[in-house]
Design a protein around this motif. Sequence first.
Motif, PDB file in Angstrom:
ATOM      1  N   GLY A  35      36.953  35.616  41.634  1.00  0.00           N
ATOM      2  CA  GLY A  35      36.271  34.164  40.620  1.00  0.00           C
ATOM      3  C   GLY A  35      34.774  33.994  40.546  1.00  0.00           C
ATOM      4  N   ARG A  36      33.820  33.692  41.529  1.00  0.00           N
ATOM      5  CA  ARG A  36      33.223  33.914  41.136  1.00  0.00           C
ATOM      6  C   ARG A  36      32.144  32.441  41.698  1.00  0.00           C
ATOM      7  N   ARG A  37      33.959  31.368  42.172  1.00  0.00           N
ATOM      8  CA  ARG A  37      33.548  30.338  42.902  1.00  0.00           C
ATOM      9  C   ARG A  37      33.956  29.392  44.288  1.00  0.00           C
ATOM     10  N   HIS A  38      32.719  30.649  45.254  1.00  0.00           N
ATOM     11  CA  HIS A  38      33.176  30.543  45.820  1.00  0.00           C
ATOM     12  C   HIS A  38      31.351  29.438  46.986  1.00  0.00           C
ATOM     13  N   GLY A  39      32.337  28.861  47.597  1.00  0.00           N
ATOM     14  CA  GLY A  39      31.491  27.511  48.196  1.00  0.00           C
ATOM     15  C   GLY A  39      29.552  27.845  48.437  1.00  0.00           C
ATOM     16  N   ALA A  40      30.063  28.613  49.475  1.00  0.00           N
ATOM     17  CA  ALA A  40      28.607  29.269  50.086  1.00  0.00           C
ATOM     18  C   ALA A  40      28.138  30.437  48.998  1.00  0.00           C
ATOM     19  N   GLY A  41      28.289  30.771  48.343  1.00  0.00           N
ATOM     20  CA  GLY A  41      28.212  31.254  46.620  1.00  0.00           C
ATOM     21  C   GLY A  41      28.076  33.141  46.883  1.00  0.00           C
ATOM     22  N   ILE A  42      29.374  33.633  48.231  1.00  0.00           N
ATOM     23  CA  ILE A  42      29.275  34.973  47.927  1.00  0.00           C
ATOM     24  C   ILE A  42      30.285  35.929  47.148  1.00  0.00           C
ATOM     25  N   SER A  43      29.730  36.295  46.777  1.00  0.00           N
ATOM     26  CA  SER A  43      30.417  37.062  45.706  1.00  0.00           C
ATOM     27  C   SER A  43      30.604  38.394  45.373  1.00  0.00           C
ATOM     28  N   ALA A  44      31.919  38.980  44.959  1.00  0.00           N
ATOM     29  CA  ALA A  44      32.628  40.566  44.984  1.00  0.00           C
ATOM     30  C   ALA A  44      31.850  41.341  43.923  1.00  0.00           C
ATOM     31  N   PRO A  45      31.800  42.611  43.959  1.00  0.00           N
ATOM     32  CA  PRO A  45      31.379  43.814  42.735  1.00  0.00           C
ATOM     33  C   PRO A  45      31.483  43.472  41.421  1.00  0.00           C
ATOM     34  N   GLN A  46      31.571  43.798  40.418  1.00  0.00           N
ATOM     35  CA  GLN A  46      31.576  43.175  39.478  1.00  0.00           C
ATOM     36  C   GLN A  46      33.067  43.989  38.908  1.00  0.00           C
ATOM     37  N   PRO A  47      33.689  43.989  37.829  1.00  0.00           N
ATOM     38  CA  PRO A  47      35.329  44.390  37.939  1.00  0.00           C
ATOM     39  C   PRO A  47      35.082  45.906  36.907  1.00  0.00           C
ATOM     40  N   MET A  48      33.926  46.645  37.229  1.00  0.00           N
ATOM     41  CA  MET A  48      33.917  48.238  36.444  1.00  0.00           C
ATOM     42  C   MET A  48      33.767  48.524  37.611  1.00  0.00           C
ATOM     43  N   ALA A  49      33.614  48.367  38.649  1.00  0.00           N
ATOM     44  CA  ALA A  49      34.214  48.818  40.477  1.00  0.00           C
ATOM     45  C   ALA A  49      35.522  48.819  41.103  1.00  0.00           C
ATOM     46  N   ILE A  50      35.622  49.259  41.801  1.00  0.00           N
ATOM     47  CA  ILE A  50      36.622  50.251  42.083  1.00  0.00           C
ATOM     48  C   ILE A  50      36.574  49.464  43.191  1.00  0.00           C
ATOM     49  N   ALA A  51      35.788  49.090  43.869  1.00  0.00           N
ATOM     50  CA  ALA A  51      35.818  47.815  45.248  1.00  0.00           C
ATOM     51  C   ALA A  51      36.913  46.672  44.881  1.00  0.00           C
ATOM     52  N   HIS A  52      36.377  45.990  42.988  1.00  0.00           N
ATOM     53  CA  HIS A  52      36.962  44.832  42.746  1.00  0.00           C
ATOM     54  C   HIS A  52      37.724  45.056  42.499  1.00  0.00           C
ATOM     55  N   ALA A  53      38.624  45.968  42.489  1.00  0.00           N
ATOM     56  CA  ALA A  53      39.650  46.542  42.093  1.00  0.00           C
ATOM     57  C   ALA A  53      40.748  46.231  42.618  1.00  0.00           C
ATOM     58  N   LEU A  54      39.940  46.569  44.379  1.00  0.00           N
ATOM     59  CA  LEU A  54      40.828  46.872  45.441  1.00  0.00           C
ATOM     60  C   LEU A  54      40.892  45.825  45.978  1.00  0.00           C
ATOM     61  N   MET A  55      39.985  44.771  46.536  1.00  0.00           N
ATOM     62  CA  MET A  55      40.060  43.387  46.858  1.00  0.00           C
ATOM     63  C   MET A  55      40.724  42.328  45.818  1.00  0.00           C
ATOM     64  N   ARG A  56      41.115  43.039  43.757  1.00  0.00           N
ATOM     65  CA  ARG A  56      41.829  42.006  43.799  1.00  0.00           C
ATOM     66  C   ARG A  56      43.418  42.493  44.015  1.00  0.00           C
ATOM     67  N   ALA A  57      44.154  43.917  44.337  1.00  0.00           N
ATOM     68  CA  ALA A  57      45.260  44.372  44.607  1.00  0.00           C
ATOM     69  C   ALA A  57      45.469  43.522  45.699  1.00  0.00           C
ATOM     70  N   PHE A  58      44.586  43.587  46.914  1.00  0.00           N
ATOM     71  CA  PHE A  58      44.620  42.906  48.197  1.00  0.00           C
ATOM     72  C   PHE A  58      44.997  41.281  47.829  1.00  0.00           C
ATOM     73  N   VAL A  59      44.590  40.285  47.045  1.00  0.00           N
ATOM     74  CA  VAL A  59      44.503  38.966  46.329  1.00  0.00           C
ATOM     75  C   VAL A  59      45.914  39.353  45.852  1.00  0.00           C
ATOM     76  N   ASP A  60      46.143  40.225  45.138  1.00  0.00           N
ATOM     77  CA  ASP A  60      47.494  39.734  44.671  1.00  0.00           C
ATOM     78  C   ASP A  60      48.244  41.099  45.004  1.00  0.00           C
ATOM     79  N   GLY A  61      48.923  41.001  46.160  1.00  0.00           N
ATOM     80  CA  GLY A  61      49.640  41.168  47.081  1.00  0.00           C
ATOM     81  C   GLY A  61      49.655  42.846  47.303  1.00  0.00           C
ATOM     82  N   GLN A  62      49.205  43.379  46.746  1.00  0.00           N
ATOM     83  CA  GLN A  62      49.447  45.306  45.551  1.00  0.00           C
ATOM     84  C   GLN A  62      48.680  45.544  47.051  1.00  0.00           C
ATOM     85  N   ALA A  63      48.179  45.663  47.722  1.00  0.00           N
ATOM     86  CA  ALA A  63      47.008  46.282  48.921  1.00  0.00           C
ATOM     87  C   ALA A  63      47.823  46.255  50.205  1.00  0.00           C
TER      88      ALA A  63
END
Length: 306
Positions: free
Chosen positions: A278-306
């Motif tokens: 969500g681009r709201r990490h307190g330390a400024g840590i970020s994830a890849p852009q939504p167009m990258a599969i790494a983002h989709a894998l991380m989203r699946a983990f957050v949503d309990g689908q991984a």
Amino acid sequence: MPEMPDERLARLGFVRSRLVRHSAEADEATVPPSGAEDGLHAAFCADKVLVAGGSALLAPRNRDRAGRAAVEIFLGRLDGRPVFAAEIDPAEAPRLADEPAFRCVDLRGLAVEGSLEPHELGLLATARSLLQWHARHGFCANCGSPSLVRAGGFRRECPTCGAHHFPRVDPVVIMLIRRGDACLLGRAPRFPEGMYSCLAGFLEPGETIEDAVRRETYEETRIRIGAVSYLASQPWPFPSSLMIGCVAEALDETIVPDPTELADARWFPREEVAAMLGRRHGAGISAPQPMAIAHALMRAFVDGQA
């Protein structure tokens, strides 16, 4: 492992394509001429794609304005219309810079900005991968003679030894590694400051996807992997890879990062990964852009689908 919902893949770049590939038109006699009046053209120059009027599929008149092609290939058909890909002669680049009809945009940047129809990005991935392959394979790997473009560009043939050469795709495993309610992410030295992503690596000859996930993870972090499941895939035309997205279960917790591969690696709890996405990490840590599969894998983990 549940299938990743379509909405989670909707923003992935290069995964959608309506191109009907021309395998049924491999005979040279059936390949349409590149000057066909109803043709569509994907034109690249110096690794950038030409965009006119919100589309990268140029009408013949715009294609002609782009200049001479060093290589031109037939990709297939879109809604019955022939589609071609061209590598514009680099000598034309200065003229293109002054041509108001075009934007010259990096393909990765186009995927990030989301200004094209998703199916165009998939077609452009095919075009760029094939053009890059032709640029690197002008000579026969068997005898060293110059090879010739055949089958509309989906094959090269050697006139000296008769060898046939076909475009290749390099498979890459990319894995969301989890242990309990945390996942393992790393950052390569080349990454933008503060960005963490899933681990990834090329498959080696004679290796299964599961073993590649285990080997790459252990080589980079010394974490042993148990079960491996497939989640989704993404063509990655830089220059021609297929990203094979997996979820893997870690058997260890202690990370020993390989400094030649990773600047850092750590376990992130689910809520922290959600903040990264969500681009709201307190330390400024970020994830890849939504167009990258790494983002989709991380989203699946957050949503309990991984």
